[in-house]
Enzyme design. Structure first.
Site: not given
Ligand code: NDP
Length: 464
Positions: A179, A443, A438, A183, A47, A50, A42
């Protein structure tokens, strides 16, 4: 019987470090061995770097969008080597934090490859000695599959290599549709590299919701990424010019600067002495564990990618926390692998929690599906032709929200927050009585009042 350590951990990645720190903090004597760098996949080659590269690759889009908002951005240029160097600085800083944490918890660190020599014995290669431990935790993780049986594999790079290329290629072909392929395609294309994905199936990102897969495919093509499906690379050659030639199963040839294989990861269990300790593996070499992460050897546990449950950092950490609670706090806890949020840091991003429409259709008699596809506000005056997708899957009988899928800016952030009410078992009525914020894209999640279509016995009704 006395042992050198109460707990010995093999592998100082996310899972191993968490278990070592937590156990040492309880006053136990803990050692950890790491053959590479502290922080594991990681932090060092996954991660973290990346995500930094993903950030780097989004700037050109921001420069372009700025014009519609009145900005004129002057000439821009990109320095790959500077990005690599700054990434290195950051992961070195994080590695230092990992080591500092272990040190302050009193964990003994061994910078060496370690392997089992028995149920309680660990051989430390660099020191050529054996230490003993009452309990052992295996957290060695995995590595990208290099497909060494494949013709020309030595000319291809894997994700580990991609972070530290000497120069940014002008063109790349990436094999795979998961993945990592998706990516890195987004990263390279964002940085201006002519990018092609070659995937063996009908649509990239198998296992994700079909609407999300199709829209990402469309968005990638809009961004100039060539997505080729139903093909594999059959061989890779290195040409005299230094370029690499990838030949596809249909005979098509691509002469490019780099070919990358992103075809899944394999556990690092080779030559780990598992047989000597009585630790069973499955056919793929993954360590087999029970619901408490215990292996077939009573005093040995395994967590993280090496067990191939869900290959995600937070999951490895959670498995470690459960191990520590069960073994050292007298509070048995089973890792919970349900309703785990996940993101694909593509351009645009994907965030998802719970079941896809296809999975839910197999498990529930009737689903109400709420779906909205729209142009996010930011893309209005910037003129960017990119759409956002939001989708909620609801069990019609109980009104429970069992799947949420978002594609668009900040989708990962939304998935993290959506995971909380979904874990609590919230219903669509809870979404409906929640006030919208908003103006925001999120939303839309609380303003989809009527189902877009239903799914009955796995078959969509009224879907267009
Ligand atoms: P994935 O399992 O996601 O994808 C592997 C890809 O390779 C799939 O498209 C698969 O096809 C294809 N493939 C496998 N074998 C072959 C073959 N023999 N020939 C052709 N194609 C093949 O693995 P990754 O390497 O992308 O990532 C590993 C894991 O790491 C992920 O599953 C994920 O858990 C984790 N990860 C998470 C990230 C995140 O959270 N953002 C980022 C990166 C990795 P098919 O689908 O048809 O099987």
């Amino acid at each position: 019987m006395t042992y050198d350590y109460d707990l010995f951990v093999i592998g100082a990645g996310s899972g191993g470090v968490r278990a070592a720190n937590r156990t040492a903090a309880l006053g136990k004597k803990v050692g950890v061995a790491e053959e590479s760098r502290y922080g594991g996949t990681c932090v060092i080659r996954g991660c973290v770097p990346k995500k930094l590269y993903v950030y780097a690759s989004t700037f050109p889009e921001h420069f372009e969008d700025a014009e519609g908002f009145g900005w004129s951005v002057g000439e821009t240029s990109f320095d790959w080597n500077k990005l690599v160097a700054n990434k290195e600085k950051e992961i070195t800083r994080l590695e230092g934090l990992y080591k500092g944490g272990l040190n302050s918890n009193g964990v003994d660190m061994f910078d060496t490859r370690a392997k089992l020599q028995g149920a309680h014995e660990v051989y430390l290669e660099a020191e050529d000695r054996v230490i003993t431990a009452e309990r052992i935790l295996i957290a060695v993780g995995g590595t990208p599959n290099r497909f060494t049986s494949f013709e020309g594999h030595e000319h291809a790079i894997i994700s580990d290599d991609a972070f530290d290329l000497e120069e940014l290629p002008k063109s790349i072909v990436i094999s795979g549709g998961g993945y990592i392929a998706v990516e890195f395609a987004g990263i390279f294309a964002g940085l201006g590299v002519d990018t092609t994905i070659v995937y063996r199936g009908d649509e990239i990102l198998r296992g994700f919701d079909n609407d999300v897969r199709e829209l990402l495919h469309e968005e990638y093509e809009k961004r100039g990424i060539n997505v080729i499906t139903n093909q594999v690379i059959s061989k890779i050659e290195k040409l005299e010019s230094g370029a690499k030639r990838a030949t596809l199963s249909n005979g098509e040839e691509f002469d490019v600067d780099e070919v990358m294989l992103a075809l899944g990861r394999v556990p690092l269990t080779d030559d780990l002495g598992l047989e000597l300790a009585g630790v069973e593996m499955d056919d793929g070499g993954n360590i087999v564990v029970n619901e408490y992460s215990r292996t077939s050897a009573q005093n040995i546990w395994a967590v993280g990618d090496v067990t191939d449950r869900l290959q995600l950092t937070p999951v490895a950490i959670h498995e470690s926390m459960c191990f520590v609670a069960t073994e050292y706090r007298d509070d048995p806890q089973r890792p919970d692998h349900e309703t785990v949020p996940t993101a694909v840091f593509s351009h645009p991003e994907i965030g998802t929690v719970g079941l896809t429409e296809e999975e839910a259709g197999q498990r529930f008699a009737k689903l109400n599906v709420f779906r909205a596809k729209f142009r996010p506000m930011r893309n209005t005056i910037s003129g960017r032709d990119s759409r956002m997708l939001m989708k909620l899957i609801v069990d019609a009988e109980t009104d429970k929200v069992i799947g949420a899928h978002v594609l668009g800016p900040d989708a990962g952030e939304m998935a993290q927050v959506l995971a909380i009410p979904m874990k609590m078992g919230c219903t669509k009525a809870d979404f409906d009585r929640t006030m919208a914020l908003h103006p925001s894209a999120a939303e839309e999640l609380v303003t989809m009042y009527d189902p877009s279509y239903t799914v009955v016995d796995g078959v969509p009704v009224g879907k267009n």
